[in-house]
Scaffold this active site. Sequence first.
Site, PDB file in Angstrom:
ATOM      1  N   HIS A   1      -5.842   4.693   6.156  1.00 51.12           N
ATOM      2  CA  HIS A   1      -5.091   5.512   5.193  1.00 51.12           C
ATOM      3  C   HIS A   1      -3.647   5.738   5.627  1.00 51.12           C
ATOM      4  O   HIS A   1      -3.040   6.750   5.274  1.00 51.12           O
ATOM      5  CB  HIS A   1      -5.792   6.856   4.945  1.00 51.12           C
ATOM      6  CG  HIS A   1      -7.108   6.707   4.247  1.00 51.12           C
ATOM      7  ND1 HIS A   1      -7.222   6.292   2.941  1.00 51.12           N
ATOM      8  CD2 HIS A   1      -8.376   6.901   4.714  1.00 51.12           C
ATOM      9  CE1 HIS A   1      -8.496   6.252   2.611  1.00 51.12           C
ATOM     10  NE2 HIS A   1      -9.230   6.603   3.660  1.00 51.12           N
TER      11      HIS A   1
ATOM     12  N   ASP B   1      -2.988  -0.303   6.244  1.00 47.83           N
ATOM     13  CA  ASP B   1      -3.814  -0.674   5.095  1.00 47.83           C
ATOM     14  C   ASP B   1      -3.298  -1.958   4.442  1.00 47.83           C
ATOM     15  O   ASP B   1      -4.084  -2.809   3.996  1.00 47.83           O
ATOM     16  CB  ASP B   1      -3.833   0.458   4.067  1.00 47.83           C
ATOM     17  CG  ASP B   1      -4.716   1.619   4.505  1.00 47.83           C
ATOM     18  OD1 ASP B   1      -5.208   1.587   5.649  1.00 47.83           O
ATOM     19  OD2 ASP B   1      -4.909   2.556   3.706  1.00 47.83           O
TER      20      ASP B   1
ATOM     21  N   ASP C   1       0.856  -1.185   0.000  1.00 42.80           N
ATOM     22  CA  ASP C   1       0.000   0.000   0.000  1.00 42.80           C
ATOM     23  C   ASP C   1       0.896   1.240   0.000  1.00 42.80           C
ATOM     24  O   ASP C   1       1.955   1.259   0.642  1.00 42.80           O
ATOM     25  CB  ASP C   1      -0.920   0.027   1.215  1.00 42.80           C
ATOM     26  CG  ASP C   1      -1.925   1.187   1.121  1.00 42.80           C
ATOM     27  OD1 ASP C   1      -2.924   1.032   0.381  1.00 42.80           O
ATOM     28  OD2 ASP C   1      -1.690   2.233   1.753  1.00 42.80           O
TER      29      ASP C   1
ATOM     30  N   GLU D   1       0.887   5.664   0.249  1.00 42.90           N
ATOM     31  CA  GLU D   1       0.222   6.941   0.460  1.00 42.90           C
ATOM     32  C   GLU D   1       0.940   7.959  -0.413  1.00 42.90           C
ATOM     33  O   GLU D   1       2.177   7.916  -0.556  1.00 42.90           O
ATOM     34  CB  GLU D   1       0.254   7.361   1.927  1.00 42.90           C
ATOM     35  CG  GLU D   1      -0.440   6.395   2.885  1.00 42.90           C
ATOM     36  CD  GLU D   1      -1.899   6.127   2.530  1.00 42.90           C
ATOM     37  OE1 GLU D   1      -2.554   7.049   1.994  1.00 42.90           O
ATOM     38  OE2 GLU D   1      -2.373   5.010   2.789  1.00 42.90           O
TER      39      GLU D   1
END
Length: 574
Positions: A174, A179, A30, A32
Amino acid sequence: MSQPQPPAGVQTSIDDLGTPLAETTFVVLDLETTGTSAANARITEVGAVRVRGGEVLDEFTTLVNPGVVIPATITLLTGITQSMVATAPPMEEVLPGLLEYLDRDPNTAVVAHNAPFDTGFLKAACERHGHPWPAPPVVDTLRLARAVLGKGETRNHKLGTLATFFGTPVTPNHRALDDARATVDVLHGLIERVGPMGVHSLEELRAVSKPPTKQQMAKRHLAEGVPEAPGVYVFTDANGASLYVGKSKNLRHRVRTYFTAAENRQRIREMAGVVEGVTPIVCATELEASVRELRLIAERKPPYNRRSRHPERAHWIKLTSEAFPRLSVVRAIKDDGAPYLGPYTSLKEAHRAREALLSAFPLRQCTHTFDPPRRTVDPCVLAQLGRCGAPCDGTESRADYTAHSEAAREAMTGDPAAVVDTHTTRIRELSDQLRYEEAAEMRDRLTAFLRGAGRSQRLTALASLPHVVATRPGALGWETSVVRHGRLAASAVLRPGADPDAFLASLEATAEHVDPGPGPVPRATAAEGELVLAWLTDPATRLVRLEGEWTCPLRSAEAHAEMTHWAHGRASAQ
């Protein structure tokens, strides 16, 4: 001799779908970021979890200094502030370690929720910092959830919703690592859902698009008696008629996939409603399986095979054997000494190649007969345009016309330089005048001609050889084949410890007798010839015996193949 390309029109099949899920290492990832566009936004955090067999092996996580300002909306969403990333390493320092983490195990697959987003950012980062993207297989839990979960089971397929549905111990928030941890449990939940559908390998998991039909589920038993060996399989109906023919290195494994969620071709799912049996044909080598598949499809024309069913419909360009030869598009090769160009699966492509030859050589396009008794006729408009010397009314002598026809023969069977030079000169002129559509047409003619000439020259060289024995290492030993006049005559495996002389003597003695014949494909289809050529010219293959001379023209069509790339560039508007 250059490596031939796979034959056009030959059906492709999914080979062994063979990485068991229990042996697959999943790196659940994951990211960001500062925005949604990989071209403009940058990565601010990376989180990854490595799992195998349902067990977590290790984790990778780091903040990343994006080198740009983090928008306030992103900070509100993720909680990542500018001060948090100020002392974090930049992406050029993080990327090498991350790529090594992704590529540490050869059986690794990358998993992400809405995977195109995450892989898109990583590919952009690789391009930006000069690293090759390792291109691992990717599993998208978002796409998988949409395919597997029934309508109404969840209100949507967002990661938070799926985490609640599967009861993950970590709640997505998030932040990259949390995540990724939640996605691990979502992945395991989805794998549990597809297990009863017959999905047990990574390749099957990636192929899932929707659950199998009831008809597919009901026919699973058909795979039970199929051997785990390489070969060809034939699906049949209640009357024994062939429905579909395919090949695989592992027949049972491949047949089983037709009755699982991994099979998503609509016509094959429909076939499950009428299939009543499967006939396995075990083959000694992969080449034998490929050739048998082609021959069975051409012979039986099963309705659920889309390719290779009608090799007899191929088109050839022939320079006729007449006093004043002309170019003709034909369906069959005759023993008439005429040169043939092709084959072409498309009539349009055949006509383009014919036009390429006519652009280079002023051959007649009429159908008049000039053999005795000769009859003088009025010339057509092509003579007035200078595209034909008008042998019809005696303006051009037979000797002068023969010079043109022999030049065309040389371009078809030997050096195509005259055709290439004519077209490259014209393409350059047209592109300089910004007449790109006309230049593109000339490019397409040249490309079609070179493709057909390359095929026929390769196949003619192979068909001229009365006897070839070649071998290459395989899983069980040395896979050995006998090829005669372009046709596979025998194939077997020399196993460790066997007497090679006795093996070869037996194989050659029992190989099919093949007589010579006319043209590039006298005793095999063009598709079979191309398969044999690809096998023979593979770097791992070793020639054992060769009768005759295996040669191609020094300045053959393949030697000019790079001109198609040049022509494509010149004929495209800038």
